[in-house]
Structure formats: structure tokens, C-alpha cells
Design a protein around this motif. Structure first.
Motif, PDB file in Angstrom:
ATOM      1  N   VAL A  25     -17.915 -22.481  10.446  1.00  0.00           N
ATOM      2  CA  VAL A  25     -19.008 -22.685  11.573  1.00  0.00           C
ATOM      3  C   VAL A  25     -19.356 -23.654  12.341  1.00  0.00           C
ATOM      4  CG1 VAL A  25     -21.549 -22.794  10.953  1.00  0.00           C
ATOM      5  CG2 VAL A  25     -20.097 -21.528   8.781  1.00  0.00           C
ATOM      6  N   LYS A  26     -19.086 -23.490  13.370  1.00  0.00           N
ATOM      7  CA  LYS A  26     -19.845 -24.883  14.814  1.00  0.00           C
ATOM      8  C   LYS A  26     -20.839 -24.930  14.953  1.00  0.00           C
ATOM      9  CE  LYS A  26     -17.144 -26.883  18.452  1.00  0.00           C
ATOM     10  NZ  LYS A  26     -16.705 -27.981  17.450  1.00  0.00           N
ATOM     11  N   THR A  55     -14.429 -12.698  -2.470  1.00  0.00           N
ATOM     12  CA  THR A  55     -14.000 -13.187  -3.551  1.00  0.00           C
ATOM     13  C   THR A  55     -12.402 -13.930  -2.269  1.00  0.00           C
ATOM     14  OG1 THR A  55     -12.640 -10.990  -3.699  1.00  0.00           O
ATOM     15  CG2 THR A  55     -14.041 -11.799  -5.118  1.00  0.00           C
ATOM     16  N   GLU A  56     -12.034 -13.395  -1.536  1.00  0.00           N
ATOM     17  CA  GLU A  56     -10.594 -13.275  -0.770  1.00  0.00           C
ATOM     18  C   GLU A  56     -11.174 -14.664   0.058  1.00  0.00           C
ATOM     19  OE1 GLU A  56     -10.470 -10.754   2.707  1.00  0.00           O
ATOM     20  OE2 GLU A  56     -10.613  -8.887   1.089  1.00  0.00           O
ATOM     21  N   ALA A  57     -12.755 -15.394   0.390  1.00  0.00           N
ATOM     22  CA  ALA A  57     -12.386 -16.623   1.140  1.00  0.00           C
ATOM     23  C   ALA A  57     -11.821 -17.614  -0.472  1.00  0.00           C
ATOM     24  CB  ALA A  57     -14.195 -16.531   1.034  1.00  0.00           C
ATOM     25  N   ARG A  58     -11.503 -18.739   0.901  1.00  0.00           N
ATOM     26  CA  ARG A  58     -10.574 -19.887   0.290  1.00  0.00           C
ATOM     27  C   ARG A  58     -11.581 -21.515   0.136  1.00  0.00           C
ATOM     28  NH1 ARG A  58      -6.490 -21.615   1.472  1.00  0.00           N
ATOM     29  NH2 ARG A  58      -6.100 -22.643  -0.527  1.00  0.00           N
ATOM     30  N   GLY A  59     -12.132 -21.585   0.865  1.00  0.00           N
ATOM     31  CA  GLY A  59     -13.306 -21.876   1.245  1.00  0.00           C
ATOM     32  C   GLY A  59     -13.896 -22.035   2.747  1.00  0.00           C
ATOM     33  N   SER A  60     -14.687 -23.183   3.094  1.00  0.00           N
ATOM     34  CA  SER A  60     -15.651 -23.067   4.548  1.00  0.00           C
ATOM     35  C   SER A  60     -15.447 -24.247   4.953  1.00  0.00           C
ATOM     36  CB  SER A  60     -16.603 -23.041   3.741  1.00  0.00           C
ATOM     37  OG  SER A  60     -17.406 -21.624   3.496  1.00  0.00           O
ATOM     38  N   ILE A  61     -15.207 -24.235   6.008  1.00  0.00           N
ATOM     39  CA  ILE A  61     -15.257 -25.205   7.070  1.00  0.00           C
ATOM     40  C   ILE A  61     -16.357 -25.410   7.868  1.00  0.00           C
ATOM     41  CG2 ILE A  61     -14.183 -26.456   8.800  1.00  0.00           C
ATOM     42  CD1 ILE A  61     -11.215 -25.585   8.130  1.00  0.00           C
ATOM     43  N   TYR A  62     -17.691 -26.497   7.821  1.00  0.00           N
ATOM     44  CA  TYR A  62     -18.682 -26.376   8.745  1.00  0.00           C
ATOM     45  C   TYR A  62     -17.834 -27.918   9.987  1.00  0.00           C
ATOM     46  CZ  TYR A  62     -20.715 -23.654   5.879  1.00  0.00           C
ATOM     47  OH  TYR A  62     -21.677 -22.286   4.668  1.00  0.00           O
ATOM     48  N   ASP A  63     -18.651 -27.143  11.051  1.00  0.00           N
ATOM     49  CA  ASP A  63     -18.218 -28.712  12.228  1.00  0.00           C
ATOM     50  C   ASP A  63     -19.379 -29.112  12.654  1.00  0.00           C
ATOM     51  OD1 ASP A  63     -16.822 -30.386  13.965  1.00  0.00           O
ATOM     52  OD2 ASP A  63     -15.833 -28.952  14.680  1.00  0.00           O
ATOM     53  N   PHE A  64     -19.787 -30.432  12.521  1.00  0.00           N
ATOM     54  CA  PHE A  64     -20.990 -31.113  13.120  1.00  0.00           C
ATOM     55  C   PHE A  64     -20.733 -31.724  13.741  1.00  0.00           C
ATOM     56  CE2 PHE A  64     -21.791 -29.723   9.275  1.00  0.00           C
ATOM     57  CZ  PHE A  64     -23.238 -29.604   9.204  1.00  0.00           C
ATOM     58  N   ARG A  65     -19.245 -31.593  15.171  1.00  0.00           N
ATOM     59  CA  ARG A  65     -19.096 -32.571  15.450  1.00  0.00           C
ATOM     60  C   ARG A  65     -19.773 -32.663  17.249  1.00  0.00           C
ATOM     61  NH1 ARG A  65     -12.340 -32.269  15.615  1.00  0.00           N
ATOM     62  NH2 ARG A  65     -13.406 -29.922  14.734  1.00  0.00           N
ATOM     63  N   ASP A  66     -20.022 -31.063  17.547  1.00  0.00           N
ATOM     64  CA  ASP A  66     -21.274 -31.145  18.533  1.00  0.00           C
ATOM     65  C   ASP A  66     -21.919 -31.349  18.344  1.00  0.00           C
ATOM     66  OD1 ASP A  66     -18.404 -31.120  19.971  1.00  0.00           O
ATOM     67  OD2 ASP A  66     -18.682 -28.198  19.757  1.00  0.00           O
ATOM     68  N   VAL A  67     -22.637 -31.433  17.482  1.00  0.00           N
ATOM     69  CA  VAL A  67     -24.102 -31.996  17.263  1.00  0.00           C
ATOM     70  C   VAL A  67     -25.005 -33.402  17.446  1.00  0.00           C
ATOM     71  CG1 VAL A  67     -25.839 -31.993  15.218  1.00  0.00           C
ATOM     72  CG2 VAL A  67     -23.762 -30.136  14.806  1.00  0.00           C
ATOM     73  N   THR A  68     -25.992 -33.301  18.901  1.00  0.00           N
ATOM     74  CA  THR A  68     -26.532 -34.556  19.670  1.00  0.00           C
ATOM     75  C   THR A  68     -27.595 -35.453  18.557  1.00  0.00           C
ATOM     76  OG1 THR A  68     -27.589 -33.090  20.836  1.00  0.00           O
ATOM     77  CG2 THR A  68     -25.553 -33.868  21.636  1.00  0.00           C
ATOM     78  N   ASP A  69     -27.622 -34.161  18.008  1.00  0.00           N
ATOM     79  CA  ASP A  69     -29.426 -34.456  17.047  1.00  0.00           C
ATOM     80  C   ASP A  69     -29.343 -33.566  15.980  1.00  0.00           C
ATOM     81  OD1 ASP A  69     -31.587 -36.090  16.778  1.00  0.00           O
ATOM     82  OD2 ASP A  69     -32.862 -35.395  17.938  1.00  0.00           O
ATOM     83  N   VAL A 100     -16.769 -34.175  10.613  1.00  0.00           N
ATOM     84  CA  VAL A 100     -18.539 -35.156  11.812  1.00  0.00           C
ATOM     85  C   VAL A 100     -17.143 -35.391  12.495  1.00  0.00           C
ATOM     86  CG1 VAL A 100     -19.684 -35.486   9.936  1.00  0.00           C
ATOM     87  CG2 VAL A 100     -18.150 -37.046   9.701  1.00  0.00           C
ATOM     88  N   ASN A 101     -18.280 -36.621  13.885  1.00  0.00           N
ATOM     89  CA  ASN A 101     -16.876 -37.532  14.186  1.00  0.00           C
ATOM     90  C   ASN A 101     -17.754 -38.878  14.221  1.00  0.00           C
ATOM     91  OD1 ASN A 101     -15.551 -36.319  16.093  1.00  0.00           O
ATOM     92  ND2 ASN A 101     -16.949 -35.320  17.366  1.00  0.00           N
ATOM     93  N   ASP A 102     -19.286 -39.482  13.937  1.00  0.00           N
ATOM     94  CA  ASP A 102     -19.062 -40.644  13.695  1.00  0.00           C
ATOM     95  C   ASP A 102     -20.126 -40.958  12.866  1.00  0.00           C
ATOM     96  OD1 ASP A 102     -21.984 -39.818  14.354  1.00  0.00           O
ATOM     97  OD2 ASP A 102     -21.477 -39.795  16.337  1.00  0.00           O
ATOM     98  N   ILE A 103     -20.700 -41.841  12.444  1.00  0.00           N
ATOM     99  CA  ILE A 103     -21.621 -42.894  12.207  1.00  0.00           C
ATOM    100  C   ILE A 103     -22.816 -42.019  11.026  1.00  0.00           C
ATOM    101  CG2 ILE A 103     -22.814 -44.406  10.613  1.00  0.00           C
ATOM    102  CD1 ILE A 103     -20.588 -45.591  10.300  1.00  0.00           C
TER     103      ILE A 103
END
Length: 144
Positions: A25-26, A55-69, A100-103
Motif C-alpha cells: 500500500v502506497k 492465508t497466503e498473505a505473509r505481511g503488509s507494507i504501508y508506504d507513507f513516504r509520499d504523504v505530505t500531510d 516513513v521518511n521523516d520525523i
């Protein structure tokens, strides 16, 4: 039963990588509750239509690096979506990496994590490689 159709809008992309068994998810731009709710609706519909993929899903990756607000109305949306998800499926064995990218992004994601259950299976990371490594290590630590 079949392939999971990807979700793709200006603010979110979500897909299931069948080869690696990962939900990817991005998010982009301003993260609003309507976007989070759209994701959870897509996820629930796909879980219902393709229960074998759960049952096949090993995990999830959520990418917030392009979120501005992160809009304040979005703080409760992940909590509500997560509660609905856990009431319909056992996700205790499903690790989640949050990139995430930043603080600022890290602080907002941490705040949202504190409102959801099962924080021990979730980790904030800085890259896709680190996300995959967390999921792989999670299974090593939790295998029976």
C-alpha cells in the motif's frame, strides 16, 4: 476466486504481490479519512472475494513516504478500519511494516499506531528492504 484487482487513485495504490505474499500500500499527498476508508473497503471486499489470499498473505507494507500531510480526521479512520478487520479475520499472525521518511511522518504514524490494537506485530521502518526484512524476521521469531 482469482487475482486481486489493484486499487489505484491519485492518493493511494494498493495491490497484492502474489509472488512474495505481501499486501503493498502506497499513500500520496494529503492523507484523509476518506482515503483510509476507501482502502479498508477495498481490502474487505477482496478478503471476502478471495479468502484463500488471506492465508497466503505473509505481511503488509504501508508506504507513507509520499504523504505530505496527515489530516486530523484521519487519526480515527485506521482505528475503525482495523477494528472491523480484526473482527472479520485473525490478523495476529500478520506482520505490518510502515515506511516513513521523516520525523513528521513517523510521529503521525506512531500516533495512529497507538490507537490500533496489536502493536507488537507492527514496525516503523525507513525503506522497502527494511520492511521486507522485518516481515521475514518476524516469522523467524514467531515460527512454532
Amino acid at each position: 476466486m482469482g487475482a486481486i484487482q489493484a486499487l489505484k487513485t491519485e492518493q493511494i495504490e494498493a495491490s497484492f504481490d502474489e509472488t512474495r505474499g505481501l499486501l503493498l500500500v502506497k499513500y500520496r499527498g494529503k492523507l484523509l479519512s476518506v482515503v483510509t476508508n476507501q482502502f479498508y473497503a477495498w481490502l474487505m471486499a477482496n478478503m471476502k472475494a478471495n479468502p484463500e489470499k488471506v492465508t497466503e498473505a505473509r505481511g503488509s507494507i504501508y508506504d507513507f513516504r509520499d504523504v505530505t500531510d496527515f489530516e486530523i480526521d484521519n487519526l480515527s479512520a485506521p482505528q475503525q478500519g482495523s477494528k472491523q478487520l480484526t473482527s472479520q479475520s485473525d490478523v495476529t499472525g500478520h506482520p505490518v511494516a510502515l515506511i516513513v521518511n521523516d520525523i513528521y511522518q513517523e510521529g503521525m504514524v506512531k500516533l495512529s499506531m497507538q490507537l490500533t490494537e496489536q502493536q507488537d506485530r507492527k514496525r516503523i521502518v525507513k525503506s522497502t528492504d527494511e520492511a521486507v526484512a522485518f516481515i521475514d524476521n518476524w516469522y523467524k521469531e514467531h515460527s512454532t
